[in-house]
Design an enzyme around this catalytic site. Sequence first.
Site, PDB file in Angstrom:
ATOM      1  N   SER A  46       0.840  -1.188   0.000  1.00 23.61           N
ATOM      2  CA  SER A  46       0.000   0.000   0.000  1.00 23.61           C
ATOM      3  C   SER A  46       0.876   1.240   0.000  1.00 23.61           C
ATOM      4  O   SER A  46       1.968   1.240   0.560  1.00 23.61           O
ATOM      5  CB  SER A  46      -0.913   0.003   1.241  1.00 23.61           C
ATOM      6  N   ASP A  47       0.402   2.287  -0.665  1.00 25.06           N
ATOM      7  CA  ASP A  47       1.107   3.557  -0.679  1.00 25.06           C
ATOM      8  C   ASP A  47       0.066   4.662  -0.757  1.00 25.06           C
ATOM      9  O   ASP A  47      -1.002   4.468  -1.348  1.00 25.06           O
ATOM     10  CB  ASP A  47       2.067   3.641  -1.866  1.00 25.06           C
ATOM     11  N   GLN A  48       0.373   5.805  -0.165  1.00 24.15           N
ATOM     12  CA  GLN A  48      -0.602   6.887  -0.126  1.00 24.15           C
ATOM     13  C   GLN A  48       0.059   8.234  -0.372  1.00 24.15           C
ATOM     14  O   GLN A  48       1.180   8.472   0.078  1.00 24.15           O
ATOM     15  CB  GLN A  48      -1.281   6.925   1.243  1.00 24.15           C
TER      16      GLN A  48
END
Length: 192
Positions: free
Chosen positions: A68-70
């Site tokens: 996951s990356d944001q």
Amino acid sequence: MPALLLASSSPYRRELLSRLRLPFTCASPDIDESHLPDEPACALVKRLAEQKARALAALHPGHLIIGSDQVAVLADRVLGKPGGFAQAREQLLAASGRSVTFLTGLALLNVVSGECQVDVVPFTVHMRPLSAAAIERYLLAEQPYDCAGSFKAEGLGVTLFQSTEGADATSLVGLPLIRLVDMLLAEGVQLP
């Protein structure tokens, strides 16, 4: 069920994943998180989420790996993690009375099949008009220097919001559980 691995050292993502009551382990992927020239924010988070999952595949055969990356986006400007008070103050002053969209890239890699599901889940925060004094009080109280956008939605950061908009509030914290459950079900994972 294949073993589940969270490709992250984030305590926020670990806490979110624990809500599903599935056994999992964590490992931190070692990848270059630099933006590519002219790379749109949506493409960036998709690429990095998948890279994080794939970076750990060789060390974890037989696993389902979650990456996951944001990023936070304010008027086409990507807001990173501030790292300190001055940058956080600048980000919150810029966001005052405006909308910040959080784009969370999510990947689920089946190491056995090589199949990787990848998606981006948006979530928008409409900020209250904020005075410099209110921003400073908030930053001194919570010190959200490791959070994109300079606030912790799961803490006092909610006091900065006028409203929110999106399908999955957990995406704001960094791991969109509703979409992750869809991906896990597609892999045949039995949820409690």
